[in-house]
Design a protein around this motif. Sequence first.
Motif, short mmCIF file in Angstrom:
data_model
loop_
_atom_site.label_atom_id
_atom_site.label_comp_id
_atom_site.label_asym_id
_atom_site.label_seq_id
_atom_site.Cartn_x
_atom_site.Cartn_y
_atom_site.Cartn_z
N ILE A 1 7.88 101.23 11.82
CA ILE A 1 8.68 101.63 12.99
C ILE A 1 7.72 102.32 13.97
O ILE A 1 7.17 103.38 13.65
CB ILE A 1 9.79 102.63 12.57
N PRO A 2 7.49 101.73 15.14
CA PRO A 2 6.55 102.36 16.09
C PRO A 2 7.00 103.78 16.46
O PRO A 2 8.20 104.07 16.50
CB PRO A 2 6.59 101.44 17.31
N LYS A 3 6.03 104.65 16.69
CA LYS A 3 6.28 106.07 16.96
C LYS A 3 7.31 106.27 18.09
O LYS A 3 8.17 107.16 18.01
CB LYS A 3 4.95 106.70 17.37
N GLU A 4 7.25 105.42 19.11
CA GLU A 4 8.15 105.57 20.28
C GLU A 4 9.62 105.40 19.90
O GLU A 4 10.51 105.88 20.60
CB GLU A 4 7.83 104.53 21.37
N ARG A 5 9.90 104.69 18.79
CA ARG A 5 11.30 104.46 18.42
C ARG A 5 11.94 105.69 17.79
O ARG A 5 13.15 105.78 17.64
CB ARG A 5 11.41 103.27 17.45
N ILE A 6 11.08 106.65 17.37
CA ILE A 6 11.60 107.90 16.82
C ILE A 6 10.94 109.03 17.61
O ILE A 6 9.91 109.58 17.18
CB ILE A 6 11.31 108.00 15.29
N PRO A 7 11.50 109.38 18.76
CA PRO A 7 10.83 110.38 19.62
C PRO A 7 10.75 111.76 18.96
O PRO A 7 9.83 112.52 19.25
CB PRO A 7 11.72 110.44 20.87
N ASP A 8 11.72 112.08 18.05
CA ASP A 8 11.69 113.39 17.38
C ASP A 8 11.97 113.20 15.89
O ASP A 8 13.12 112.92 15.51
CB ASP A 8 12.74 114.30 18.02
N PRO A 9 10.95 113.37 15.02
CA PRO A 9 11.18 113.15 13.58
C PRO A 9 12.11 114.19 12.96
O PRO A 9 12.50 114.05 11.80
CB PRO A 9 9.77 113.21 12.97
#
Length: 223
Positions: free
Chosen positions: A131-139
């Motif tokens: 899952i690219p980082k941009e798809r989860i803006p806040d973990p």
Amino acid sequence: MGTRSVTRFWEWGRKIICVGRNFAEHAKELKNELPTEPVLFLKPPTAYVKEGSEILVPHYSSDLHHEVELGVVLGKAGREIPLSSAMEHVAGYALCLDMTARDVQDKCKAKGLPWTLAKAFDTSCPVSDFIPKERIPDPARVELWLKVNGVTRQRGSTAHMIFSVPYLISYISGVMALEEGDLILTGTPKGVGAVHEHDEIQAGIDDVISMTFKVSRRASITQ
Ligand SMILES: CC(=O)CC(=O)C(=O)O
Ligand SMILES: [Mg+2]
């Protein structure tokens, strides 16, 4: 690593570092104390399994549990990573299961032995696509869920983690060097439970990804 892409991190043969007891409600359901620092253990890269292949119950367990978790895929190596720059080391994420032979883990705990047999067997780490980082803006705002045979067993937000993703990266990198392609499993919310041969596990991150695995039994090894 040549031209290999970290988007296929499971093929890299890197470390899988797991964090235990990172959700208070899960620690409580297993009657564990709340940790004052992260509880860490490892899985080998042979634990990986992708959709299309089955999760195998080890021949020495009769109580295999599901644990749905957010995985963090490392994109940049580092040692002693400061908290302030920890997120720069994240390439992206994966939805992960930390499959656990609970009966074996309970025996190991009682004897003060390591959890290797309970946590590190083949197929103990089912993972989604990258899952690219941009798809989860806040973990810290990820909604995890897991169903067995269509019935919801786990639902929880990473907002309830005791130790945050950047804290875990910084902490772990003070113990062992982190490498590109490593995966960190960040702990499971409450609701863990048993699965059996022929069960179907579906897991997901709301609005991002889902995955499905069938459970099968590994034939016993004659020695
Ligand atoms: C007790 C455990 O199995 C800890 C663990 O893996 C977790 O996610 O919490
Ligand atoms: Mg776990």
